[in-house]
Design a protein around this motif. Sequence first.
Motif, PDB file in Angstrom:
ATOM      1  N   ASP A 126      15.469 -50.143  89.594  1.00 53.57           N
ATOM      2  CA  ASP A 126      16.513 -51.176  89.596  1.00 53.57           C
ATOM      3  C   ASP A 126      17.908 -50.560  89.624  1.00 53.57           C
ATOM      4  O   ASP A 126      18.747 -50.922  90.433  1.00 53.57           O
ATOM      5  CB  ASP A 126      16.384 -52.030  88.327  1.00 53.57           C
ATOM      6  CG  ASP A 126      15.716 -53.361  88.623  1.00 53.57           C
ATOM      7  OD1 ASP A 126      14.960 -53.399  89.615  1.00 53.57           O
ATOM      8  OD2 ASP A 126      15.952 -54.326  87.879  1.00 53.57           O
ATOM      9  N   CYS A 127      18.178 -49.637  88.691  1.00 54.69           N
ATOM     10  CA  CYS A 127      19.540 -49.088  88.569  1.00 54.69           C
ATOM     11  C   CYS A 127      19.602 -47.640  89.023  1.00 54.69           C
ATOM     12  O   CYS A 127      20.666 -47.029  89.002  1.00 54.69           O
ATOM     13  CB  CYS A 127      20.046 -49.218  87.138  1.00 54.69           C
ATOM     14  SG  CYS A 127      19.211 -48.139  85.974  1.00 54.69           S
ATOM     15  N   CYS A 144      13.736 -49.298  80.973  1.00 57.82           N
ATOM     16  CA  CYS A 144      14.861 -48.436  81.362  1.00 57.82           C
ATOM     17  C   CYS A 144      15.920 -48.472  80.274  1.00 57.82           C
ATOM     18  O   CYS A 144      16.365 -49.542  79.876  1.00 57.82           O
ATOM     19  CB  CYS A 144      15.434 -48.917  82.692  1.00 57.82           C
ATOM     20  SG  CYS A 144      16.961 -48.098  83.144  1.00 57.82           S
ATOM     21  N   SER A 148      18.924 -47.575  80.588  1.00 56.47           N
ATOM     22  CA  SER A 148      20.242 -47.896  81.159  1.00 56.47           C
ATOM     23  C   SER A 148      20.418 -49.390  81.397  1.00 56.47           C
ATOM     24  O   SER A 148      21.450 -49.956  81.050  1.00 56.47           O
ATOM     25  CB  SER A 148      20.451 -47.150  82.476  1.00 56.47           C
ATOM     26  OG  SER A 148      20.573 -45.773  82.235  1.00 56.47           O
ATOM     27  N   CYS A 149      19.399 -50.040  82.015  1.00 61.09           N
ATOM     28  CA  CYS A 149      19.585 -51.462  82.358  1.00 61.09           C
ATOM     29  C   CYS A 149      18.536 -52.362  81.708  1.00 61.09           C
ATOM     30  O   CYS A 149      18.553 -53.572  81.900  1.00 61.09           O
ATOM     31  CB  CYS A 149      19.582 -51.639  83.877  1.00 61.09           C
ATOM     32  SG  CYS A 149      17.938 -51.495  84.618  1.00 61.09           S
ATOM     33  N   CYS A 164      14.028 -45.499  86.909  1.00 59.05           N
ATOM     34  CA  CYS A 164      14.113 -46.947  87.092  1.00 59.05           C
ATOM     35  C   CYS A 164      14.499 -47.276  88.533  1.00 59.05           C
ATOM     36  O   CYS A 164      15.528 -46.800  89.021  1.00 59.05           O
ATOM     37  CB  CYS A 164      15.169 -47.499  86.134  1.00 59.05           C
ATOM     38  SG  CYS A 164      15.554 -49.242  86.395  1.00 59.05           S
TER      39      CYS A 164
HETATM   40 ZN   LIG Z   1      17.478 -49.278  85.048  1.00 56.64          ZN
END
Ligand SMILES: [Zn+2]
Length: 311
Positions: free
Chosen positions: A256-257, A228, A230-231, A254
């Motif tokens: 997760d985020c 990802c 982003s994270c 993703c």
């Molecule tokens: Zn992420």
Amino acid sequence: MSNEDQQLEPGQIEPPAGEIRFLFLAERDLFARRAERFRLLASGHSLADYLGFLALLADAQQEALDRFPSLPPPTPEEQSLCREHGMPLLAARSWRRNPAWREGLALILRRMAGAEVPAAAREAAAGLLATAECRLDDLADKILAGDQAAVPPPELPFVAAALQAYWVHMATALGEHAFARLEAGGVCPVCGSAPASGIVHANGSKQGLRYLSCSLCATQWHMVRLKCSSCEATEGIGYYSLEGTNGAVKAESCPDCNAYLKLLYLEKDGRMEATADDLATLALDMLMAEAGKVRGGPNLFLHPGGEVEEA
Ligand SMILES: [Zn+2]
Ligand SMILES: [Zn+2]
């Protein structure tokens, strides 16, 4: 929208990081090529008028880029401070831009105020031509701080276009050797901005590698796939594409985020361009939004609250 299986495991295909060129600056003909791509995409597209407008805007950006005078780079002190602290040299949020960026903006506005574009866009361009410098800088600051929503929708593309041309000018004038890898892999090593999209290359030394494309300066920097942006999570990444398409553009999502970033697979279509093909596939963004996902990086021409009218 279809979800597809992951296509490779981390490290499975990619050569060791040391053998990968980590950064490609934009070419000086970036905007001319982008304009050409917008024109090709506009033909028969439901957003033909919008993409045609962006083609003219890219033409104006190219002219602004070609005409920028040489400008002072960051001082040696600034350069060593950035290296020491792992900061991007031309940081969008903190580096003091040269007032010459507004000359680029004025050129773009003069071209667009006289172009065959919708009356509202012509009026917005004419209005900005008569706007005080301090307000123009205030609009620029908002865009560079990631607050595009605070800029009136008709004014956003013009100011964003000028900032892109200016940042490409400064980055290419400094040259690749001036920039170093940052600790955060998801932001541009030149200006610290988030990517507009990612590109999976098909040829030469870049074949099969994923590069993220900066939303501001169009620098491409390497980031391993299945991660990802982003994270930097690697678990459970999913891929979504529009049904009925050839899968040239997929959203990497993703869990997760909750962020997603579009990936352009050049092996499916080698003519794709990061900003243009992102804007020509807004239908995918709409489906991702319906699924509760958010973009992992901006496209500076896209107003967060704005609607794009179909032709
Ligand atoms: Zn992420
Ligand atoms: Zn950048």
